[in-house]
Design a protein around this motif. Structure first.
Motif, PDB file in Angstrom:
ATOM      1  N   TYR A   6       0.889  -1.151   0.000  1.00 37.24           N
ATOM      2  CA  TYR A   6       0.000   0.000   0.000  1.00 37.24           C
ATOM      3  C   TYR A   6       0.928   1.202   0.000  1.00 37.24           C
ATOM      4  N   HIS A   7       0.990   1.876  -1.139  1.00 37.89           N
ATOM      5  CA  HIS A   7       2.085   2.780  -1.496  1.00 37.89           C
ATOM      6  C   HIS A   7       1.604   4.203  -1.742  1.00 37.89           C
ATOM      7  N   ASN A   8       2.449   5.140  -1.325  1.00 38.76           N
ATOM      8  CA  ASN A   8       2.272   6.551  -1.676  1.00 38.76           C
ATOM      9  C   ASN A   8       3.557   6.971  -2.376  1.00 38.76           C
ATOM     10  N   PRO A   9       3.512   7.198  -3.699  1.00 34.78           N
ATOM     11  CA  PRO A   9       4.731   7.515  -4.437  1.00 34.78           C
ATOM     12  C   PRO A   9       5.388   8.832  -4.015  1.00 34.78           C
ATOM     13  N   LYS A  10       4.690   9.672  -3.272  1.00 37.02           N
ATOM     14  CA  LYS A  10       5.276  10.930  -2.789  1.00 37.02           C
ATOM     15  C   LYS A  10       6.063  10.748  -1.501  1.00 37.02           C
ATOM     16  N   CYS A  11       6.019   9.557  -0.916  1.00 37.00           N
ATOM     17  CA  CYS A  11       6.644   9.280   0.375  1.00 37.00           C
ATOM     18  C   CYS A  11       7.974   8.550   0.165  1.00 37.00           C
ATOM     19  N   ASP A  29       2.416  -6.240  -6.165  1.00 39.26           N
ATOM     20  CA  ASP A  29       1.172  -5.565  -6.504  1.00 39.26           C
ATOM     21  C   ASP A  29       1.227  -4.236  -5.766  1.00 39.26           C
ATOM     22  N   VAL A  30       1.175  -3.144  -6.501  1.00 40.66           N
ATOM     23  CA  VAL A  30       1.280  -1.812  -5.907  1.00 40.66           C
ATOM     24  C   VAL A  30      -0.109  -1.195  -5.868  1.00 40.66           C
ATOM     25  N   ILE A  31      -0.555  -0.886  -4.667  1.00 41.67           N
ATOM     26  CA  ILE A  31      -1.846  -0.223  -4.495  1.00 41.67           C
ATOM     27  C   ILE A  31      -1.563   1.198  -4.026  1.00 41.67           C
ATOM     28  N   GLU A  32      -1.821   2.155  -4.894  1.00 42.73           N
ATOM     29  CA  GLU A  32      -1.706   3.555  -4.495  1.00 42.73           C
ATOM     30  C   GLU A  32      -2.969   3.888  -3.719  1.00 42.73           C
ATOM     31  N   TYR A  33      -2.878   3.717  -2.412  1.00 40.70           N
ATOM     32  CA  TYR A  33      -4.068   3.739  -1.565  1.00 40.70           C
ATOM     33  C   TYR A  33      -4.745   5.105  -1.500  1.00 40.70           C
ATOM     34  N   LEU A  34      -4.061   6.171  -1.902  1.00 43.31           N
ATOM     35  CA  LEU A  34      -4.735   7.472  -1.954  1.00 43.31           C
ATOM     36  C   LEU A  34      -5.691   7.537  -3.143  1.00 43.31           C
ATOM     37  N   LYS A  35      -5.358   6.804  -4.225  1.00 43.60           N
ATOM     38  CA  LYS A  35      -6.223   6.733  -5.399  1.00 43.60           C
ATOM     39  C   LYS A  35      -7.260   5.624  -5.260  1.00 43.60           C
ATOM     40  N   THR A  36      -6.850   4.518  -4.632  1.00 39.09           N
ATOM     41  CA  THR A  36      -7.719   3.356  -4.454  1.00 39.09           C
ATOM     42  C   THR A  36      -7.682   2.939  -2.989  1.00 39.09           C
ATOM     43  N   PRO A  37      -8.431   3.646  -2.140  1.00 39.80           N
ATOM     44  CA  PRO A  37      -8.405   3.312  -0.706  1.00 39.80           C
ATOM     45  C   PRO A  37      -8.962   1.918  -0.446  1.00 39.80           C
ATOM     46  N   PRO A  38      -8.466   1.282   0.613  1.00 31.41           N
ATOM     47  CA  PRO A  38      -9.021  -0.032   0.955  1.00 31.41           C
ATOM     48  C   PRO A  38     -10.468   0.103   1.420  1.00 31.41           C
ATOM     49  N   LYS A  39     -11.218  -0.950   1.241  1.00 32.23           N
ATOM     50  CA  LYS A  39     -12.572  -1.024   1.799  1.00 32.23           C
ATOM     51  C   LYS A  39     -12.443  -1.244   3.307  1.00 32.23           C
ATOM     52  N   ARG A  40     -13.503  -0.968   4.020  1.00 30.35           N
ATOM     53  CA  ARG A  40     -13.495  -1.112   5.483  1.00 30.35           C
ATOM     54  C   ARG A  40     -13.017  -2.506   5.909  1.00 30.35           C
ATOM     55  N   ASP A  82     -13.484   5.043  10.241  1.00 36.16           N
ATOM     56  CA  ASP A  82     -14.314   5.896   9.382  1.00 36.16           C
ATOM     57  C   ASP A  82     -13.514   7.097   8.885  1.00 36.16           C
ATOM     58  N   PHE A  83     -12.757   7.730   9.772  1.00 39.43           N
ATOM     59  CA  PHE A  83     -11.934   8.874   9.374  1.00 39.43           C
ATOM     60  C   PHE A  83     -10.885   8.458   8.338  1.00 39.43           C
ATOM     61  N   MET A  84     -10.260   7.292   8.545  1.00 39.34           N
ATOM     62  CA  MET A  84      -9.244   6.822   7.594  1.00 39.34           C
ATOM     63  C   MET A  84      -9.852   6.540   6.223  1.00 39.34           C
ATOM     64  N   LEU A  85     -11.058   6.022   6.212  1.00 35.14           N
ATOM     65  CA  LEU A  85     -11.712   5.742   4.942  1.00 35.14           C
ATOM     66  C   LEU A  85     -12.122   7.031   4.234  1.00 35.14           C
ATOM     67  N   GLU A  86     -12.532   8.020   5.018  1.00 34.00           N
ATOM     68  CA  GLU A  86     -12.923   9.307   4.445  1.00 34.00           C
ATOM     69  C   GLU A  86     -11.708  10.125   4.008  1.00 34.00           C
ATOM     70  N   HIS A  87     -10.594   9.979   4.740  1.00 35.98           N
ATOM     71  CA  HIS A  87      -9.353  10.711   4.468  1.00 35.98           C
ATOM     72  C   HIS A  87      -8.213   9.690   4.424  1.00 35.98           C
ATOM     73  N   PRO A  88      -8.019   8.987   3.294  1.00 39.12           N
ATOM     74  CA  PRO A  88      -7.001   7.929   3.237  1.00 39.12           C
ATOM     75  C   PRO A  88      -5.586   8.394   3.588  1.00 39.12           C
ATOM     76  N   ILE A  89      -5.306   9.680   3.493  1.00 42.25           N
ATOM     77  CA  ILE A  89      -3.985  10.188   3.872  1.00 42.25           C
ATOM     78  C   ILE A  89      -3.696   9.920   5.351  1.00 42.25           C
ATOM     79  N   LEU A  90      -4.739   9.650   6.137  1.00 46.56           N
ATOM     80  CA  LEU A  90      -4.568   9.325   7.556  1.00 46.56           C
ATOM     81  C   LEU A  90      -4.010   7.912   7.771  1.00 46.56           C
ATOM     82  N   ILE A  91      -4.016   7.082   6.724  1.00 45.96           N
ATOM     83  CA  ILE A  91      -3.478   5.726   6.843  1.00 45.96           C
ATOM     84  C   ILE A  91      -1.966   5.812   6.694  1.00 45.96           C
TER      85      ILE A  91
END
Length: 137
Positions: A6-11, A29-40, A82-91
């Motif tokens: 679960y990757h952020n290319p800016k980090c 498998d690279v998941i850019e989680y800011l573009k494709t956040p995980p489901k709950r 809930d906050f993490m799902l609404e604001h994935p940058i919190l993950i």
């Protein structure tokens, strides 16, 4: 071996971790989680498999953590998720999943014991050299 990051290319930490995985011979498998956040369910599963608390996965720096008042003890785990799902940058990142386990790889060398092969040493973006012997420090 299959590895997911679960990757952020800016980090920088996330980029270093991704390169360590690739250096081990695996194309993850690279998941850019800011573009494709995980489901709950997926986020809850990752937290459970890491054996950490929800709060341990919350990122503060560069996020709306303070604005949302997340430092207060009034929030339940479900509310924090809930906050993490609404604001994935919190993950916090990067989270790596392999057959050997699931881990928040901060610092990036924590990924080393999740890889199929010993990397020996690796030079991070900032010039720091790490080796497999320092992975759990």
């Amino acid at each position: 071996m299959t590895i997911t990051i679960y990757h952020n290319p800016k980090c920088g930490t996330s980029r270093n971790t991704l390169e360590m995985i690739r250096k081990s011979g695996v194309e993850p498998d690279v998941i850019e989680y800011l573009k494709t956040p995980p489901k709950r369910e997926e986020l809850v599963d990752l937290i459970g498999r890491m054996g950490c608390s929800v709060r341990d996965l919350l990122r503060q720096k560069g996020t709306p953590y303070d604005e949302l008042g997340l430092g207060e003890d009034k929030w339940s785990d479900d509310q924090l998720i809930d906050f993490m799902l609404e604001h994935p940058i919190l993950i916090n990142r990067p989270v790596v999943v392999s057959e050997k386990g699931v881990r928040l790889c901060r610092p990036s060398e924590k990924v080393m014991d999740l890889l199929p092969a010993d990397l020996g040493s690796f030079t991070k973006e900032d010039g720091e050299v790490v080796s497999s012997g320092t992975a759990n420090d």
